[in-house]
Write a protein that holds these residues in place. Sequence first.
Motif, PDB file in Angstrom:
ATOM      1  N   SER A 113       0.856  -1.181   0.000  1.00 13.17           N
ATOM      2  CA  SER A 113       0.000   0.000   0.000  1.00 13.17           C
ATOM      3  C   SER A 113       0.891   1.230   0.000  1.00 13.17           C
ATOM      4  CB  SER A 113      -0.899   0.017   1.241  1.00 13.17           C
ATOM      5  OG  SER A 113      -1.673   1.206   1.265  1.00 13.17           O
ATOM      6  N   SER A 114       0.624   2.148  -0.918  1.00 11.88           N
ATOM      7  CA  SER A 114       1.427   3.365  -0.971  1.00 11.88           C
ATOM      8  C   SER A 114       0.530   4.587  -1.089  1.00 11.88           C
ATOM      9  CB  SER A 114       2.417   3.308  -2.139  1.00 11.88           C
ATOM     10  OG  SER A 114       1.719   3.215  -3.362  1.00 11.88           O
ATOM     11  N   LEU A 115       1.077   5.700  -0.652  1.00 13.06           N
ATOM     12  CA  LEU A 115       0.376   6.976  -0.693  1.00 13.06           C
ATOM     13  C   LEU A 115       1.421   8.071  -0.832  1.00 13.06           C
ATOM     14  CD1 LEU A 115      -2.361   8.471  -0.297  1.00 13.06           C
ATOM     15  CD2 LEU A 115      -1.843   8.507   2.152  1.00 13.06           C
ATOM     16  N   ALA A 116       1.226   8.947  -1.812  1.00 13.50           N
ATOM     17  CA  ALA A 116       2.182  10.040  -2.025  1.00 13.50           C
ATOM     18  C   ALA A 116       1.431  11.274  -2.488  1.00 13.50           C
ATOM     19  CB  ALA A 116       3.224   9.637  -3.076  1.00 13.50           C
ATOM     20  N   GLY A 117       1.920  12.436  -2.075  1.00 10.54           N
ATOM     21  CA  GLY A 117       1.295  13.671  -2.504  1.00 10.54           C
ATOM     22  C   GLY A 117       1.699  14.855  -1.660  1.00 10.54           C
ATOM     23  N   TYR A 118       0.785  15.819  -1.568  1.00  9.80           N
ATOM     24  CA  TYR A 118       1.052  17.092  -0.905  1.00  9.80           C
ATOM     25  C   TYR A 118      -0.001  17.361   0.166  1.00  9.80           C
ATOM     26  CZ  TYR A 118       3.509  17.793  -5.369  1.00  9.80           C
ATOM     27  OH  TYR A 118       4.309  17.649  -6.475  1.00  9.80           O
ATOM     28  N   VAL A 119       0.438  17.864   1.315  1.00 11.17           N
ATOM     29  CA  VAL A 119      -0.473  18.279   2.377  1.00 11.17           C
ATOM     30  C   VAL A 119       0.010  19.626   2.909  1.00 11.17           C
ATOM     31  CG1 VAL A 119       0.745  17.052   4.240  1.00 11.17           C
ATOM     32  CG2 VAL A 119      -1.703  17.542   4.464  1.00 11.17           C
ATOM     33  N   ILE A 150      -1.157   9.497   9.729  1.00 10.15           N
ATOM     34  CA  ILE A 150       0.070  10.301   9.597  1.00 10.15           C
ATOM     35  C   ILE A 150      -0.237  11.589   8.830  1.00 10.15           C
ATOM     36  CG2 ILE A 150       2.361  10.386   8.517  1.00 10.15           C
ATOM     37  CD1 ILE A 150       2.528   7.324   9.194  1.00 10.15           C
ATOM     38  N   ILE A 151      -0.980  11.482   7.738  1.00 12.20           N
ATOM     39  CA  ILE A 151      -1.355  12.663   6.952  1.00 12.20           C
ATOM     40  C   ILE A 151      -2.202  13.607   7.799  1.00 12.20           C
ATOM     41  CG2 ILE A 151      -2.617  13.501   4.929  1.00 12.20           C
ATOM     42  CD1 ILE A 151      -0.095  12.041   4.134  1.00 12.20           C
ATOM     43  N   GLU A 152      -3.129  13.060   8.570  1.00 16.85           N
ATOM     44  CA  GLU A 152      -3.988  13.877   9.425  1.00 16.85           C
ATOM     45  C   GLU A 152      -3.168  14.655  10.453  1.00 16.85           C
ATOM     46  OE1 GLU A 152      -6.659  10.907  10.965  1.00 16.85           O
ATOM     47  OE2 GLU A 152      -7.466  10.513   8.954  1.00 16.85           O
ATOM     48  N   ILE A 153      -2.187  14.013  11.048  1.00 15.92           N
ATOM     49  CA  ILE A 153      -1.318  14.683  12.025  1.00 15.92           C
ATOM     50  C   ILE A 153      -0.528  15.800  11.349  1.00 15.92           C
ATOM     51  CG2 ILE A 153       0.747  14.376  13.466  1.00 15.92           C
ATOM     52  CD1 ILE A 153      -0.436  11.526  14.128  1.00 15.92           C
ATOM     53  N   LEU A 154       0.004  15.531  10.166  1.00 17.10           N
ATOM     54  CA  LEU A 154       0.764  16.560   9.450  1.00 17.10           C
ATOM     55  C   LEU A 154      -0.140  17.736   9.068  1.00 17.10           C
ATOM     56  CD1 LEU A 154       2.957  14.304   7.133  1.00 17.10           C
ATOM     57  CD2 LEU A 154       3.718  15.662   9.096  1.00 17.10           C
ATOM     58  N   ALA A 155      -1.379  17.451   8.647  1.00 15.58           N
ATOM     59  CA  ALA A 155      -2.299  18.516   8.248  1.00 15.58           C
ATOM     60  C   ALA A 155      -2.638  19.418   9.434  1.00 15.58           C
ATOM     61  CB  ALA A 155      -3.578  17.923   7.661  1.00 15.58           C
ATOM     62  N   GLY A 156      -2.692  18.869  10.619  1.00 15.56           N
ATOM     63  CA  GLY A 156      -3.011  19.660  11.802  1.00 15.56           C
ATOM     64  C   GLY A 156      -1.792  20.258  12.502  1.00 15.56           C
TER      65      GLY A 156
END
Length: 159
Positions: A113-119, A150-156
């Motif tokens: 499973s992979s996920l890549a992008g911008y936040v 992880i993305i949610e933590i970075l966004a906040g």
Amino acid sequence: AECLFKTLGSAYSAQQGNSFFSTQAILNYIDDNNIYSTGTKIVDGSGISRFDQVTAGALVGLLEKVYFSIKQFDDFFNSLSIAGVDGTLRKRMIGTPAENNFRGKTGTLNGISSLAGYVTTADGDDIIVCMMVEFSTGGASKYKDIQDRIIEILAGWKN
């Protein structure tokens, strides 16, 4: 994705598009732009071949190159799925700071499973993210949940 891949090869070679010319176009772009490429192997355009190989470093390098490209960024960014809104991210990160914020691309194969992008953080800083998980136990949803968190933590995130 495969048709776009072959079209790229055709535009690059001024000949009929095929996997060889397409691969050469991508590898030359990576090389010409000094993007980290150790371990990168391109076989097809869909990414479902187990012979395709790319590192997180190569993906981050590519995302960084596009981020700083005035000519490329807007079209590329607008083509990415939006968390909680559309595409492969439409059911992910809903009700979190990442919803309608994270833009990215997912990738899933059996055991991967992979996920890549911008936040964008709560402070307005843009972050390039790339996570690749290889697993032999549990379903992909377990690892997607970890990626989302992880993305949610970075966004906040606030400094």
